[in-house]
Design a protein around this motif. Sequence first.
Motif: not given
Length: 387
Positions: A208-221, A272-276, A303-307
């Motif tokens: 779950k941790f990897v899936a959520v972070t992959a979606l949020i951080q991956g959105s920076h591609a 994570f929810l606020l970042a998404a 500030a939200l999406t990455f930091a």
Amino acid sequence: MFKPKAASWISLYFSGLFFAWGIFLPFWALWLESEGLDPSQIGILLGFSMLARFLGNVLLMPRIKSAKHLLPGVRWVSFASILVVASLCWLNGYFWLTVLTLAANFFIATLIPLGDAVATKWVSQLQLDYGRVRVFGSIAFIVSSTLLGLGLTYFSHSLILYATLASLVVMWGLSLLSPASPLVDDESDGESVSSKLWPVLKQTHALKFVAVTALIQGSHAAYYAYSTLYWKSIGYAESTIGYLWSIGVALEMSILIFGSKWFKSWNANKMFLLAAMGGVIRWGIFGSTEALPLMMLSQGLHALTFALTQLAAIKYIASEAPSSQAIPLQALYSAIALNMGTALLTFLSSALYEPMGSGIFLIMGGLSALAIPLLLLNAKSAKASNS
């Protein structure tokens, strides 16, 4: 011999690393373009570069068998990065551009999880405030990206290569300092990272941790691969592009400096929810307007999406996950969420950028949106288990 305190050592290291990263990440695509590559070739090469970062994480991070191997690992990988980038000063042509760009990503990007692993150890060992030391990296990123943007107004694109090399040499020199506080293994750290990496990933909480972070951080591609070229195509000056990258990192700093205070009572899931949610708004703005003021606002949401995502990941790894899984989770977060996921999405971006233009950023917003139901389910299950 001068031995800086733990906070000073990691602050200096992050400063050197992200000064180099502030040149390499935003401007390498421009350097490749100046060497004759077209946008499609650049996108494909950057996609494979993300795969190289993934391989760097899964091949080099497992070499860290205990905390005492972290600092030697940092120093050797730093030195390898210097050799690779220096080779580009006299080796040219498409073959060497490709091979050495991939090698540079393999080594340089691995320095980030290595530094985070050192910091995470000191978070649990010395109660180090991660955000307040990581912010020095953000400051260095702002300085280098701004200076490069201005420098390219007066000098050729070769400045990108030489500035990257010089900053890597400085970072390596800083890494050679010995910190006053040694890194100490937990009693549960006797097993090597490589032997724990995949068993940890099989666990539900890690997935779950990897899936959520992959979606949020991956959105920076698309942002990492094409924002500089996109801004240039709609008429922004290179100095303006440098400022836009700096704005994102400047607002990121507020989260890093004050995040531990602002979000002290929040768990990682809420962060994570606020970042998404921030990602949905950010990429929605990015993909629907060329107006500079709104683009600046979009950059502020970094500030939200990455930091905030980064702080939430460190909080989860250091405080909420089992302590014996700290280094494996750090490796998985960097390898899969920050690199493998972003690599696959960079390939997608390279295929869609020319026909879709800014529309590719709207797809990135959709990825952030996909993380929201996962996080809401996590919150619901956590609430049920506590009642």
